[in-house]
Design an enzyme around this catalytic site. Structure first.
Site, PDB file in Angstrom:
ATOM      1  N   SER A 125       0.841  -1.199   0.000  1.00 40.44           N
ATOM      2  CA  SER A 125       0.000   0.000   0.000  1.00 40.44           C
ATOM      3  C   SER A 125       0.875   1.247   0.000  1.00 40.44           C
ATOM      4  CB  SER A 125      -0.859  -0.021   1.267  1.00 40.44           C
ATOM      5  OG  SER A 125      -1.416   1.243   1.508  1.00 40.44           O
ATOM      6  N   TYR A 150      -1.987  -1.656  10.983  1.00 37.83           N
ATOM      7  CA  TYR A 150      -2.232  -2.053   9.588  1.00 37.83           C
ATOM      8  C   TYR A 150      -1.078  -1.597   8.692  1.00 37.83           C
ATOM      9  CZ  TYR A 150      -3.693  -1.389   4.799  1.00 37.83           C
ATOM     10  OH  TYR A 150      -3.696  -1.381   3.422  1.00 37.83           O
ATOM     11  N   LYS A 154       2.118  -3.736   6.416  1.00 34.68           N
ATOM     12  CA  LYS A 154       2.528  -3.615   5.010  1.00 34.68           C
ATOM     13  C   LYS A 154       4.035  -3.365   4.927  1.00 34.68           C
ATOM     14  CE  LYS A 154      -1.456  -4.504   3.447  1.00 34.68           C
ATOM     15  NZ  LYS A 154      -1.692  -5.832   2.861  1.00 34.68           N
TER      16      LYS A 154
END
Ligand code: UD1
Length: 338
Positions: A125, A150, A154
């Site tokens: 992302s 989160y 990544k």
């Protein structure tokens, strides 16, 4: 040729399954249905006329992952979408995110590194860049401290893959850093299915458009941008899906010189929140009810991609306009509420 798509019934996963099948790949989907539904399989088949093999499985069950790869020894590539993606939830449940997004990644790589040759595509992302210093953002822009568990999954996920590729020449991998995927398949057989109140802008707009939400809150209009609202790079999900197939083809074809690569997937064009609202009003012919609210904590002011690397190396370019993408999201919303 058989390809495994984990999370293949999710938003980006399902669109990628369609593009893979359109190119003649045989697809095996693993999904635990935590954020998707079996009906998506019907949507995929309605578009391509082909059936994917589907295994309902939670990849956290390590022995099941091992059994799966033992059973499907002929899998030539893995596109790994299965992960949790809600920023706010990740703050409340960090261990769930570390287990789902990183524990599972480790299990997958443990299996793939046992193989003679393995190819792996990872959903990363633009969140890894945080608020980048320069626009547009190139792949070599520094990775900034993550704003949430989160985001951290990544960043660390990319590091896990890079380190694993470093010592395993039989494994080649590509991490794709998505900017803001939106929209739905133009057939409206598949699209985004957010659970509960959408946190992302476009599904919130389309739900407001059909009357499911009263009004959109625009998070801040006092940012240093043209109209004061935040800027993002919204990219049609079908363009994102096509990039996965091209990345996979690169892994299947290329000699293993650099066995870990990273690419931005964006359009290269930044749009403000108000521009997205205007796009919606333009394609729907409806006025959108919205109000200006406080900035959302953790939001970056602007993020849009430099796409030159993906253009040059993958030979891929986003084709759809913002209006095309917003229109497909609107068509989909109307269809599912009909
Ligand atoms: C968000 C996540 C990002 C994640 C991505 C996945 C945050 C802070 N970031 O990105 O880590 O990778 O989703 O899809 O959650 N907006 C409104 N009103 C709304 C919703 C959004 O004004 O009700 C604005 C936001 O302030 C932002 C833009 O719309 O400027 C896009 O928001 P969103 O769709 O949530 O995407 P990101 O914040 O870019």
């Amino acid at each position: 040729m058989k390809i495994l798509v984990t999370g293949g019934l999710g938003f980006i996963g399902s669109h990628t399954v369609v593009e893979l099948q359109n190119k003649g790949f045989e697809v095996v989907i693993i999904d635990n249905l935590s954020n998707s539904s079996k009906d998506v399989l019907k949507g995929i088949t309605a578009i391509t006329g082909k059936k994917a093999i589907f295994e309902e499985m939670d990849l956290r069950e390590k022995t099941k992952v091992q059994d799966f790869f033992a059973k499907h020894a002929d899998i030539e590539g893995v596109i790994h979408f299965a992960a949790s993606k809600a920023v706010g939830e990740s703050v409340d449940k960090p261990l769930l995110y570390y287990e789902n997004n990183l524990g599972v990644l480790v299990y997958m790589l443990q299996e793939l590194t046992k193989q003679e040759k393995a190819r792996f595509i990872f959903s990363s992302s633009c969140t890894v860049y945080g608020q980048a210093d320069k626009m547009p953002i190139t792949e070599d822009a520094p990775v900034k401290p993550a704003e949430s568990p989160y985001g951290n999954t990544k960043q660390v996920g990319e590091e896990i893959i890079r380190d694993t590729c470093n010592v395993n020449p039989s494994l080649s991998a590509i991490a794709l850093r998505y900017f803001n995927p939106i929209g739905a398949h133009p057939s409206v057989h598949i699209g985004e299915l957010p659970i509960g109140v959408p946190q992302n802008l476009v599904p919130f707009i389309t739900q407001t458009g059909v009357g499911l939400r009263e009004q959109l809150s625009v998070f801040g209009n006092d940012n240093p941008t043209n109209d004061g609202t935040c800027i993002r790079d919204y990219i049609h999900v079908v363009d994102v899906a096509k990039a996965h197939v091209i990345a996979l083809q690169r892994l299947l074809e290329k000699e293993n010189k650099e066995n870990y690569e990273v690419f931005n997937l964006g359009t290269g064009r930044g749009s403000s929140v108000l521009e997205v609202i205007h796009s919606f009003e333009n394609v729907s012919g409806k006025k959108l009810k919205y109000t200006i609210a406080d900035r959302r904590s953790g939001d970056v002011v602007q993020a849009y991609a430099d796409t030159q690397k993906a253009n040059a190396v993958l030979g891929w370019k986003a084709e759809s306009s913002l209006d095309d993408a917003v229109k497909s999201a609107w068509d989909w919303e109307q269809k599912i509420r009909a």
